[in-house]
Design an enzyme around this catalytic site. Sequence first.
Site, short mmCIF file in Angstrom:
data_model
loop_
_atom_site.label_atom_id
_atom_site.label_comp_id
_atom_site.label_asym_id
_atom_site.label_seq_id
_atom_site.Cartn_x
_atom_site.Cartn_y
_atom_site.Cartn_z
N CYS A 199 0.42 -1.35 -0.05
CA CYS A 199 0.25 0.02 -0.38
C CYS A 199 1.23 0.91 -0.07
O CYS A 199 2.22 0.81 -0.43
CB CYS A 199 -0.63 -0.32 1.38
SG CYS A 199 -0.64 0.11 2.37
N THR A 200 -0.13 2.29 0.77
CA THR A 200 1.33 3.57 0.20
C THR A 200 2.18 3.38 0.85
O THR A 200 3.34 3.64 0.80
CB THR A 200 0.13 4.78 0.35
OG1 THR A 200 -0.53 4.94 -0.58
CG2 THR A 200 1.12 5.83 0.43
#
Length: 455
Positions: A199-200
Amino acid sequence: MQLYNTLSAEERAIMIDDAGKQRLTLSFYAYAQISDPTQFRNELFLAWNPLEVLGRIYVASEGINAQLSLPADNFYAFKDTIEKYDFMKGIRLNIAVEHDDHSFLKLTVKVRDKIVADGLNDTTFDVTNIGIHLKAKEFNEILENPDTIVVDFRNHYESEIGYFKGAITPDVDTFRESLPIINEQLQDFKEDKNLVMYCTGGIRCEKASAYFKHQGFKNVYQLEGGIINYAKQIKEENLESKFIGKNFVFDHRLGERITDDIVSQCHQCGKACDVHTNCANEGCHLLFIQCDSCKEKMEGCCSAECVTVIHLPEEEQKAIRRGIKNGNKIFKKGKSDVLTFKNNEETHAVFVAEKPSKNARTGVKKEIKIKKQYIGKGTHFFPKPSIGQFLIEENEIKIGDTILIKGTTTGEQKLVITEMLVNDLTKEIANAGDTCTFKLPFRIRLSDKLYKILD
């Protein structure tokens, strides 16, 4: 004692420019038991405000999730403020690859029920039993393993502009939607495949990896520090980037470039482009991708209707966006019938429910095209008569239409409307702004999405 912002974003931007200080953009998170989140929130604000920290920070009884910027000169003083708490000593700070002095223009510290809206009941599984962390080099290596399935746990508008090659990118608006979808699609791969996720910044995968281990997946891995840390490591270690394009970020930059690849297109003309923007009409604020040419032509708006609105007197604009009916249109994420190249015709990547042989690849993807038009969302369910209530936000539906109701728990349910009430009256057509009800053979949940299937 000042516990909230007193300056507008515009005033803050001027102050930043006048100060002429280089600012760093960074993010971090930590899961920990916080007995008094409000007190913790106030302590952080009082410590950070004098250091000119700006950003969006969520605190809850389960921990902290922070995205912020600060003057580079104040970095070590800032570290001292967080390391006074035992659970944040030695915490990893994900420093952005690209910096923008205006990435954040307010200091917002909010108390929430959770630091990430995941929709999970944390009491049903061990949230500390997480997947194995992988550094950039290890992540690159495991991606080459034919027994690896890599999943992007970001939303559709994030993965649209950049992703790891070969990743499954769920077409979802929220993190909570992706969990049951991926769990269902990968049921046959629990034992003999590597479930690798990213994810980020890593926070979503902390919870997701624990959830999937609880669901019986044996080999669960996660990218340490997310894409932000990966980008930093490949640069420092001169590694090949398996990530292509831009990494979407939740500040004024709306993205930082990892490679020169442009993997998306302008939502209005189809030209190669990966620059997100929000519609200039404050009553719309749709997040979408817009090239420079369309930005000039459309004056930063998503539609001709919005161009007309921004030229109205300010009081008329406020009147238009006043109220629930219009307020519900604000902050939609990149899907609208006004966007020629990002409307509600979607293509879903679906795993075939067939267990492969031991030496087979991770599964075959087939494309299922569903042409549909967004109509609105569920607002209530009346269990005894089994009736669902929906707010029509866009377009219209009528008797005889085939509709699709979609939700995380509800799944995807199709049916034909044979009768309905519109604003408590029997009618054949429901338009934007109307509330309609009709009988359903299943239960709906709050905010289930309603679509009309197009021929």
